[in-house]
Motif scaffolding. Sequence first.
Motif, mmCIF file in Angstrom:
data_model
loop_
_atom_site.group_PDB
_atom_site.id
_atom_site.type_symbol
_atom_site.label_atom_id
_atom_site.label_comp_id
_atom_site.label_asym_id
_atom_site.label_seq_id
_atom_site.Cartn_x
_atom_site.Cartn_y
_atom_site.Cartn_z
ATOM 1 N N SER A 87 -6.288 2.329 -2.288
ATOM 2 C CA SER A 87 -6.106 1.044 -1.443
ATOM 3 C C SER A 87 -6.167 -0.211 -2.481
ATOM 4 C CB SER A 87 -7.001 1.019 -0.152
ATOM 5 O OG SER A 87 -6.767 -0.263 0.324
ATOM 6 N N GLU A 147 0.835 -1.132 0.059
ATOM 7 C CA GLU A 147 -0.146 0.156 0.002
ATOM 8 C C GLU A 147 0.725 1.185 -0.045
ATOM 9 O OE1 GLU A 147 -3.143 -0.185 -0.233
ATOM 10 O OE2 GLU A 147 -3.805 -2.174 0.282
ATOM 11 N N PRO A 148 0.353 2.422 -0.254
ATOM 12 C CA PRO A 148 -0.919 2.667 -1.234
ATOM 13 C C PRO A 148 -0.530 2.571 -2.634
ATOM 14 C CG PRO A 148 0.245 4.725 -0.735
ATOM 15 C CD PRO A 148 0.943 3.674 0.089
#
Length: 146
Positions: A96, A89-90
């Motif tokens: 997400s 992530e991100p």
Amino acid sequence: MAKVDVKMPEEFLLKLSKLGSSTDAIAEKVLEAGGEVVLRQVRSNLAAVVGKDTKYESRSTGELVASLGLSPTKADKNGNHNVKVGFAEPRSDGGSNAKLANLIEYGKHGQPARPFLKPAKTASKSECMRVMEQTFEEEVAKLEAE
């Protein structure tokens, strides 16, 4: 995101406990070997469903599949070692990856579910166990040779 647990057989755990100070290092190698098997299956399943059979032209960039990886092996508060297959992530757009993967796995209104994680668990279980047992036996053999 769905959680996948693969339990080691009791006989295997008893052998592992007899290894003394090498137990943690061997457990990590065994889990990583098994995790790689599951990771390959999840990656294959995900690549097969991303952008397929969509109502509109796919906007897939390949970022979701590329973000899939294996965590380092860590011991939890109970002393159990764990390795996880998950998403980095991100995303480059600030979104997400886990949320996007969840939408693919379970679907949403107007978008049917295209499971990739649960089938990967089922498909990779026996191979994962085989590879973990093989890795364990190899590591034990190395210790006995010393």
